[in-house]
Scaffold this active site. Sequence first.
Site, PDB file in Angstrom:
ATOM      1  N   TYR A  75     -12.180  -2.845  13.574  1.00 57.67           N
ATOM      2  CA  TYR A  75     -10.895  -2.975  13.211  1.00 57.67           C
ATOM      3  C   TYR A  75      -9.822  -2.466  13.801  1.00 57.67           C
ATOM      4  CZ  TYR A  75      -7.445   0.910  11.774  1.00 57.67           C
ATOM      5  OH  TYR A  75      -6.789   1.898  11.643  1.00 57.67           O
TER       6      TYR A  75
ATOM      7  N   THR B   3     -10.237  -4.809  16.563  1.00 57.80           N
ATOM      8  CA  THR B   3      -9.405  -6.289  17.198  1.00 57.80           C
ATOM      9  C   THR B   3      -8.542  -6.881  16.257  1.00 57.80           C
ATOM     10  OG1 THR B   3     -11.998  -6.096  17.471  1.00 57.80           O
ATOM     11  CG2 THR B   3     -10.921  -8.565  17.179  1.00 57.80           C
TER      12      THR B   3
ATOM     13  N   SER C 267      -2.671   0.065  14.831  1.00 58.65           N
ATOM     14  CA  SER C 267      -2.631   1.446  15.292  1.00 58.65           C
ATOM     15  C   SER C 267      -3.014   1.736  16.933  1.00 58.65           C
ATOM     16  CB  SER C 267      -4.581   1.949  14.726  1.00 58.65           C
ATOM     17  OG  SER C 267      -5.288   2.373  14.717  1.00 58.65           O
TER      18      SER C 267
ATOM     19  N   LYS D 197      -6.209  -4.805  14.996  1.00 61.11           N
ATOM     20  CA  LYS D 197      -5.036  -3.663  14.910  1.00 61.11           C
ATOM     21  C   LYS D 197      -4.615  -4.356  16.105  1.00 61.11           C
ATOM     22  CE  LYS D 197      -4.677  -1.251  11.433  1.00 61.11           C
ATOM     23  NZ  LYS D 197      -3.457  -1.554  10.027  1.00 61.11           N
TER      24      LYS D 197
ATOM     25  N   GLY E 270       0.527  -1.371   0.264  1.00 63.10           N
ATOM     26  CA  GLY E 270       0.122  -0.071  -0.036  1.00 63.10           C
ATOM     27  C   GLY E 270       0.878   0.937  -0.262  1.00 63.10           C
TER      28      GLY E 270
ATOM     29  N   ASN F 178       1.509  -2.379   5.567  1.00 64.37           N
ATOM     30  CA  ASN F 178       1.092  -0.633   5.622  1.00 64.37           C
ATOM     31  C   ASN F 178      -0.460  -1.412   4.905  1.00 64.37           C
ATOM     32  OD1 ASN F 178       0.726   1.991   6.213  1.00 64.37           O
ATOM     33  ND2 ASN F 178       0.977   1.386   4.074  1.00 64.37           N
TER      34      ASN F 178
END
Length: 252
Positions: free
Chosen positions: A157, A159, A143, A161, A14, A91
């Site tokens: 999300y 969870t 994050s 991370k 990414g 990423n």
Amino acid sequence: MILDLTGRTALVTGGGVGIGAAVAAALTDAGARVAITYRSHPPTEEALTALGGPAGRPVAVQLDSADEAAVERSVGEAAAELGGLDIVVNNIGGLVRRATLDTLTLAQWREILTVNLDSTFLVSHAALPHLRDGTGRIVNLASLAGHTGGHPGALAYATAKAGIFGFTRALAKELAPRGITVNALAPGFIEATPFHDTFTTADSKAATIRDIPAGRAGTPLDVAGAAVWLASDLASYVNGAVIDINGAQYFH
């Protein structure tokens, strides 16, 4: 020991936009030869030239991070183009959608975990045979949400991370005997990224920034600097760490 990546090779998934593009540019500025991945929209010639550094402009490779066979092919292609891998920056990721438990379906849950957590596993797995002992570095993008749970609607999300934290620590132990380090970055509020442009309102952005002791939002360059340091010999004994990048907004 200096922060010099001359002669090193790096794969940034990414790497065409946002944090990924900043990391790719910083790695090339430090002397590394870089490959970046994209999913459906190849970067323009102008964009690739702008990301170039002393070792030349990046190689661009298409990657569908949800397809195991495609990941194996794409990572192998990047490694072949670069002549092996020293650095992998995982990423790829994103919120995908905001949904609370009462509205989140199993299919949506799995999709968000696939985008964020499965992609980290698949790319790392595919890269492992190409990573050089001693200079191998894996940097995973997690994050702040992995610590705090994020804002409403970030259940899946956050969870995923948090899962990256565990994956990073376990893999660090596995690969340490080869002299390969595995670390994670946990950015807080980083402006000028597709994530916040898509999912965060102007009012929410302003409220978040007011709560940051540093008095400002982060930028992709703030994350890129930490990634380059972890990729360098300066951080060769830093392994299994989660580095928070949030302007003193949160400590763990």
